[in-house]
Design an enzyme around this catalytic site. Structure first.
Site, PDB file in Angstrom:
ATOM      1  N   SER A  59      -8.220 -14.380  -8.752  1.00 52.37           N
ATOM      2  CA  SER A  59      -7.647 -13.854  -7.517  1.00 52.37           C
ATOM      3  C   SER A  59      -7.810 -14.850  -6.381  1.00 52.37           C
ATOM      4  O   SER A  59      -8.663 -15.727  -6.425  1.00 52.37           O
ATOM      5  CB  SER A  59      -8.349 -12.558  -7.123  1.00 52.37           C
ATOM      6  OG  SER A  59      -8.156 -11.585  -8.105  1.00 52.37           O
TER       7      SER A  59
ATOM      8  N   MET B 164      -9.278  -6.330  13.967  1.00 53.79           N
ATOM      9  CA  MET B 164     -10.528  -6.479  13.233  1.00 53.79           C
ATOM     10  C   MET B 164     -11.483  -5.324  13.549  1.00 53.79           C
ATOM     11  O   MET B 164     -12.172  -4.808  12.673  1.00 53.79           O
ATOM     12  CB  MET B 164     -11.175  -7.795  13.631  1.00 53.79           C
ATOM     13  CG  MET B 164     -11.474  -8.680  12.455  1.00 53.79           C
ATOM     14  SD  MET B 164     -12.451 -10.085  12.972  1.00 53.79           S
ATOM     15  CE  MET B 164     -11.271 -11.100  13.807  1.00 53.79           C
TER      16      MET B 164
ATOM     17  N   ARG C   3       0.837 -12.615  -8.095  1.00 48.78           N
ATOM     18  CA  ARG C   3       1.139 -13.064  -9.453  1.00 48.78           C
ATOM     19  C   ARG C   3       2.224 -12.219 -10.091  1.00 48.78           C
ATOM     20  O   ARG C   3       2.377 -11.031  -9.780  1.00 48.78           O
ATOM     21  CB  ARG C   3      -0.113 -13.037 -10.329  1.00 48.78           C
ATOM     22  CG  ARG C   3      -0.573 -11.627 -10.742  1.00 48.78           C
ATOM     23  CD  ARG C   3      -1.843 -11.673 -11.540  1.00 48.78           C
ATOM     24  NE  ARG C   3      -2.922 -12.221 -10.742  1.00 48.78           N
ATOM     25  CZ  ARG C   3      -3.463 -13.413 -10.956  1.00 48.78           C
ATOM     26  NH1 ARG C   3      -3.076 -14.150 -11.957  1.00 48.78           N
ATOM     27  NH2 ARG C   3      -4.424 -13.836 -10.168  1.00 48.78           N
TER      28      ARG C   3
ATOM     29  N   GLY D 144     -11.758  -1.624  22.853  1.00 51.93           N
ATOM     30  CA  GLY D 144     -10.587  -2.466  22.636  1.00 51.93           C
ATOM     31  C   GLY D 144      -9.915  -2.165  21.321  1.00 51.93           C
ATOM     32  O   GLY D 144     -10.551  -1.707  20.373  1.00 51.93           O
TER      33      GLY D 144
ATOM     34  N   THR E  16       1.955  -8.467  -9.036  1.00 50.60           N
ATOM     35  CA  THR E  16       1.316  -8.138  -7.765  1.00 50.60           C
ATOM     36  C   THR E  16       1.833  -9.150  -6.745  1.00 50.60           C
ATOM     37  O   THR E  16       2.652  -9.993  -7.095  1.00 50.60           O
ATOM     38  CB  THR E  16      -0.213  -8.264  -7.858  1.00 50.60           C
ATOM     39  OG1 THR E  16      -0.546  -9.652  -7.918  1.00 50.60           O
ATOM     40  CG2 THR E  16      -0.754  -7.556  -9.080  1.00 50.60           C
ATOM     41  N   CYS E  17       1.339  -9.081  -5.509  1.00 50.78           N
ATOM     42  CA  CYS E  17       1.886 -10.025  -4.531  1.00 50.78           C
ATOM     43  C   CYS E  17       1.469 -11.460  -4.828  1.00 50.78           C
ATOM     44  O   CYS E  17       2.122 -12.394  -4.400  1.00 50.78           O
ATOM     45  CB  CYS E  17       1.531  -9.619  -3.109  1.00 50.78           C
ATOM     46  SG  CYS E  17      -0.200  -9.272  -2.874  1.00 50.78           S
TER      47      CYS E  17
ATOM     48  N   GLN F 269      -4.420  -2.620 -10.128  1.00 46.60           N
ATOM     49  CA  GLN F 269      -3.043  -3.062 -10.368  1.00 46.60           C
ATOM     50  C   GLN F 269      -2.784  -3.270 -11.860  1.00 46.60           C
ATOM     51  O   GLN F 269      -1.717  -2.918 -12.367  1.00 46.60           O
ATOM     52  CB  GLN F 269      -2.776  -4.357  -9.587  1.00 46.60           C
ATOM     53  CG  GLN F 269      -2.715  -4.110  -8.080  1.00 46.60           C
ATOM     54  CD  GLN F 269      -2.864  -5.390  -7.271  1.00 46.60           C
ATOM     55  OE1 GLN F 269      -3.477  -6.358  -7.720  1.00 46.60           O
ATOM     56  NE2 GLN F 269      -2.325  -5.392  -6.062  1.00 46.60           N
TER      57      GLN F 269
ATOM     58  N   GLY G 130      -8.447  -4.048  18.916  1.00 46.40           N
ATOM     59  CA  GLY G 130      -8.180  -5.202  18.060  1.00 46.40           C
ATOM     60  C   GLY G 130      -8.080  -4.788  16.599  1.00 46.40           C
ATOM     61  O   GLY G 130      -8.662  -3.789  16.189  1.00 46.40           O
TER      62      GLY G 130
END
Lengths: 425, 283
Positions: free
Chosen positions: A110, A194, A52, A190, A49-50, A121, A192
């Protein structure tokens, strides 16, 4: 060693190294093939995975220091100089390897404690290896158990329940005001990142209607299209304020988006039904005094960040319970491994046959009065010899434990056949 | 004493057995509800509901035995009245839980159910001082009114939780407790439906009371303190429901009003019953 694990993760390796050691599914298949054809490992599974990259394997009986062989294979496969990965790699064997995998699927290893993605995964990595036929009885059992552990830890502890992102914390708060979001409306001010994340969460939770407003009309239109909302013209925001139950605001610039009298009027129009405002803007979009209005709940980015911090602590408090579950499953797995060894099978088989023979002699020979005691002894001996020849001797031939292990399926079959109880992980 | 003495003893024993059993089930149910509140396991929640239902059934038999013995609704002594109140509270809560599909309020209601049943089991099961009133009309009058009080008590508990939850939310003080409580709107809806149940049963119960009074005394209105206070209570809750539909009194204000209204109920249940009313003693 029966199980070998060699790998690196976000704790041991820098991102520069991690990104070079990533295995695509195709590479994973190729690596598994090479490791097997070179005789380094018999069973192999690549988990990448990204955060590990890990190789789980079962070496052949004759192999010595398989971990070192796997390490140098890993280095050469990704074109590292032999010593370049020193210090970045960890290696575990047997019980530690099993425990490590269980901790991984439980989300304890993690970067974000308890995250759920890793479970998917691992499942995917297992599927790829299984399809290729790279796994065997040991890794199959180990990964099935690991997926089970991952599920149990999430169901029985709160390690994965609390919101860990600001956006999700906002949505959780909305739910503690409105209950289910179905039937409620949201207004997004807006474009953004988030704010958009928050909308995604709300949409997943069945929010009825999403209104979008932005100073720049084009960006507003894009956002509306992306999140499946309706565009409200910027000038019409004040008038539209009576509609939403939730407002997510992330507008740049120093001017407040609306004033207290505007919100007051909107509240009167919406008969004081609760209004939840999430202000993600810095500087703040919504004046703090609006939070004093009746039935208005105002949370800014700091409030939400604090909730996330609290949630992190709450998750950390769940670690001991998760670890206890993991230890339980490690013990189960070891018990299964033990039961799969030839010696234990043979001992159990012998005990069982002895018991059967004695019962048989008692039931059948006792009533035959015409036999002398010498005859009886003779018959008992013959029977023992016969049983030894038919069952014990062939099994004896399998006594070599390592030889036998490859035939785990056969062991299972024998156990099934003779009704020998075994530990089910 | 016009009651058969031997029957009385067995009936009392039966009451005790069923009553104790109900108490035990309520206690188990309460601990399961608390467990559920913290770990949110559906199975635990279901078990809690199941034990509550079991307790309700057992207590029903306890009450049944008792009313057979009395040959009337158990209202004339503290035991019967409290026991009936606790039972109806449990029934109302269970109905509300099923209707709204929400279990998180259980841990806050069950202690009251448990307390009432416990107090009832300690209260003297005195024989009535005078022959009790009979007939289905009267029984319904008593039961419906006590049901109304139970429903109001429930809405009181819900409103208190609402105010607590609202306070935490407004002051941004969100501890572990906060996340376990039901949502504000859910609490408000539950409280309102509870009040509506209370008002309907109080209304019908009151009318039956008037009919009963006219039969016994020849007139509907006797200007008894209980009659007056009950009408006030009815009006107070009617205003809660009506105001809750208009703008200013939604949310926290409505909940405060609901808490306030319950003070009338307590007043009616205590001061009025004990000192002011001529015809009502324990309900």
């Amino acid at each position: 060693m029966e199980i070998v694990l060699v790998g690196l993760n976000h704790r041991t390796a820098t991102v520069e190294i991690r990104e070079r050691v990533v295995f695509s599914p195709e590479q994973a298949r190729r690596a598994a093939g090479e490791l097997r054809s070179r005789g380094i490992l018999e069973e192999i599974l690549v988990l990448s995975t990204c955060n590990r990259s890990e190789l789980y394997g079962v070496p052949p009986e004759s192999a010595s220091d398989s971990a070192a062989a796997v390490e140098s294979f890993l280095a050469s496969f990704h074109q590292f100089a032999p010593a370049e990965l020193n210090g970045s790699l960890y290696r575990h064997g047997d019980r530690d390897a099993v425990r490590h995998l269980f901790r991984v699927t439980a989300g304890l290893d993690s970067m974000m404690l308890g995250e759920a993605e890793i479970l998917g995964q691992v499942r995917e990595a297992y599927r790829v290896a299984l399809e290729q036929g790279a796994t065997g009885p040991v890794l199959n059992r180990m990964f099935q158990a690991a997926l089970e552990v991952g599920k149990r830890v999430r169901a029985e502890t709160e390690i994965g329940t609390r919101a860990m992102s600001v956006a999700f914390a906002g949505v959780k708060l909305a739910e503690s005001i409105f209950g289910k979001l179905r039937g409620h409306k949201a207004l997004i001010l807006g474009a953004g990142a988030m704010g958009e994340q928050a909308v995604e969460h709300m949409r997943d939770r069945g929010i009825e209607r999403i209104l979008v407003a932005n100073r720049s009309r084009e960006r507003g239109e894009e956002l509306a299209k992306r999140v499946g909302g309706e565009l409200v013209p910027w000038e019409g925001v004040a008038a539209a304020l009576r509609l939403p139950d939730i407002i997510v605001s992330s507008i740049g610039g120093a001017d407040p988006v609306f004033t207290r009298p505007t919100v007051e009027r909107a509240m009167a129009e919406r008969s004081n039904r609760a209004l939840f405002i999430i202000d993600l803007g810095v500087p703040r979009n919504v004046p703090a005094e609006i939070g004093d209005l009746y039935s208005v709940y105002l949370y800014n980015i700091d409030d939400l960040t604090e909730i996330v911090e609290q949630n992190k602590k709450a998750r950390e408090n769940e670690i001991p319970r998760a670890e206890a579950l993991i230890e339980e499953h490690v013990a189960k797995f070891e018990a299964w491994q033990g039961s799969m060894e030839a010696t234990s099978l043979l001992n159990e088989l012998q005990t069982k046959l002895k018991r059967e023979r004695e019962a048989f002699l008692r039931d059948r020979l006792e009533p035959m009065q015409h036999l002398s005691s010498a005859d009886r002894e003779q018959m008992a001996r013959l029977m023992e010899e016969l049983l030894d020849r038919v069952v014990i001797e062939p099994a004896e031939r399998l006594r070599s434990r390592r030889e036998f292990r490859r035939k785990l399926a056969a062991v299972e079959a024998l156990r099934e056949l003779f009704g020998l109880d075994r530990e089910k992980p | 004493m016009r009651l058969p003495a031997d029957g009385a003893l067995t009936a009392d024993l039966m009451t005790t057995h069923f009553g104790t059993g109900a108490l035990g089930l309520y206690a188990i149910s309460l601990s399961l509800y608390v467990w559920y509140l913290y770990f949110k396991k559906r199975l635990i929640g279901r078990a809690a509901t199941l034990f509550l239902a079991g307790g309700i059934v057992l207590q029903y038999f306890a009450l049944l035995e008792r009313s057979r013995w009395l040959q009337s609704v158990p209202y004339e002594d503290l035991y019967g009245s409290m026991s009936l109140f606790g039972w109806l509270l449990a029934v109302t809560y269970l109905g509300l839980e099923i209707f709204h599909r929400h279990r998180s309020v259980g841990p806050f209601v069950l202690p009251f159910v448990l307390l009432l049943s416990l107090l009832a089991s300690f209260a003297p099961a005195a024989a009535p001082a005078f022959p009790p009133a009979h007939g289905p009309l009267f029984a319904l009058h008593v039961t419906l009114n006590i049901l109304a009080y139970a429903a109001f008590a429930l809405s009181f508990v819900l409103s208190v939780i609402y105010l607590l939850q609202n306070r935490l939310l407004r002051h941004h003080r969100l501890g572990t407790m906060f996340w376990q409580l039901p949502a504000l709107e859910v609490l408000e809806r539950m409280s309102r439906s509870s009040v509506i149940v209370g008002m309907v049963s109080l209304g019908v119960g009151m009318v039956l009371g008037f009919v009963w009074a006219s039969r016994i005394r020849g007139q509907f209105w006797n200007a008894d303190a209980k009659e007056i206070v009950t009408l006030v209570i009815f009006a107070a809750y009617a205003s809660y429901v009506w105001l809750g539909r208009t703008s200013a009194w939604r949310g926290a204000r409505a909940s405060r009003l609901c808490v306030l209204n319950f003070i009338f109920v307590i007043f009616s249940y205590t001061v009025v019953n004990l000192f002011l009313s001529r015809y009502h003693r324990y309900f």
